[in-house]
Design an enzyme around this catalytic site. Structure first.
Site, PDB file in Angstrom:
ATOM      1  N   CYS A  11       0.866  -1.174   0.000  1.00 19.40           N
ATOM      2  CA  CYS A  11       0.000   0.000   0.000  1.00 19.40           C
ATOM      3  C   CYS A  11       0.906   1.228   0.000  1.00 19.40           C
ATOM      4  O   CYS A  11       2.129   1.099   0.073  1.00 19.40           O
ATOM      5  CB  CYS A  11      -0.991   0.000   1.162  1.00 19.40           C
ATOM      6  SG  CYS A  11      -0.298   0.180   2.812  1.00 19.40           S
ATOM      7  N   CYS A  85      -2.190   1.393  -4.292  1.00 21.81           N
ATOM      8  CA  CYS A  85      -0.949   2.071  -4.702  1.00 21.81           C
ATOM      9  C   CYS A  85      -0.897   2.283  -6.202  1.00 21.81           C
ATOM     10  O   CYS A  85       0.093   2.761  -6.737  1.00 21.81           O
ATOM     11  CB  CYS A  85       0.291   1.335  -4.210  1.00 21.81           C
ATOM     12  SG  CYS A  85       0.569  -0.283  -4.940  1.00 21.81           S
ATOM     13  N   CYS A  89       3.600  -0.270  -8.473  1.00 20.63           N
ATOM     14  CA  CYS A  89       4.179  -1.579  -8.204  1.00 20.63           C
ATOM     15  C   CYS A  89       4.805  -2.124  -9.489  1.00 20.63           C
ATOM     16  O   CYS A  89       4.134  -2.209 -10.516  1.00 20.63           O
ATOM     17  CB  CYS A  89       3.093  -2.528  -7.710  1.00 20.63           C
ATOM     18  SG  CYS A  89       3.713  -4.078  -7.078  1.00 20.63           S
TER      19      CYS A  89
END
Length: 136
Positions: A11, A85, A89
């Protein structure tokens, strides 16, 4: 997946959702899964309301610290679970990616964090059943 699957929870601040998810999976998996958590923009400390909510469930995350998301952490994980997020990533071929839509507990009190904690537990239980083949 390897004999011992690995899961990375991500996150933004690695201070609430991903910390709670990692703690739940560590607790419920009892050593059957390698667990990591990280954040794309780590906070200074774990959210105190998340610490309190997990303590109510008998899990101590008070000594955890937010960690920065690295490409190595993703590369070393079989499953990467993101929680708000976005596209920060890194994506590697052969990895499994899940996105859990969960409210951010940042700045919220314990009353608001409890349902988030409980939703995370349900999601973690489902994931654990799927990757280990065992009922929780």
């Amino acid at each position: 997946m390897a004999d011992k699957p690995s899961v990375l929870f991500v996150c933004v601040h690695n201070a609430g959702r991903s910390q709670m998810a990692a703690a739940w999976l560590t607790h419920l998996a009892e050593g059957r899964v390698e667990v990591r958590s990280a954040g794309s923009d780590p906070g200074a400390e774990v959210n105190p309301a998340a610490v309190e909510a997990m303590a109510e469930a008998g899990i101590d995350i008070s000594q955890e610290t937010p960690k920065i998301l690295t490409a190595d952490a993703v590369r070393e994980s079989d499953i990467c679970v993101t929680m708000g997020c976005g596209d920060t990533c890194p994506v590697f071929p052969g990895k499994r990616y899940l996105d859990w839509a969960l409210e951010d507990p940042a700045g919220q009190g314990i009353e608001a964090v409890r349902p988030i904690r409980d939703r995370i537990r349900n999601l973690v239980e489902d994931l654990l059943s799927e990757i280990t083949g065992a009922e929780q």
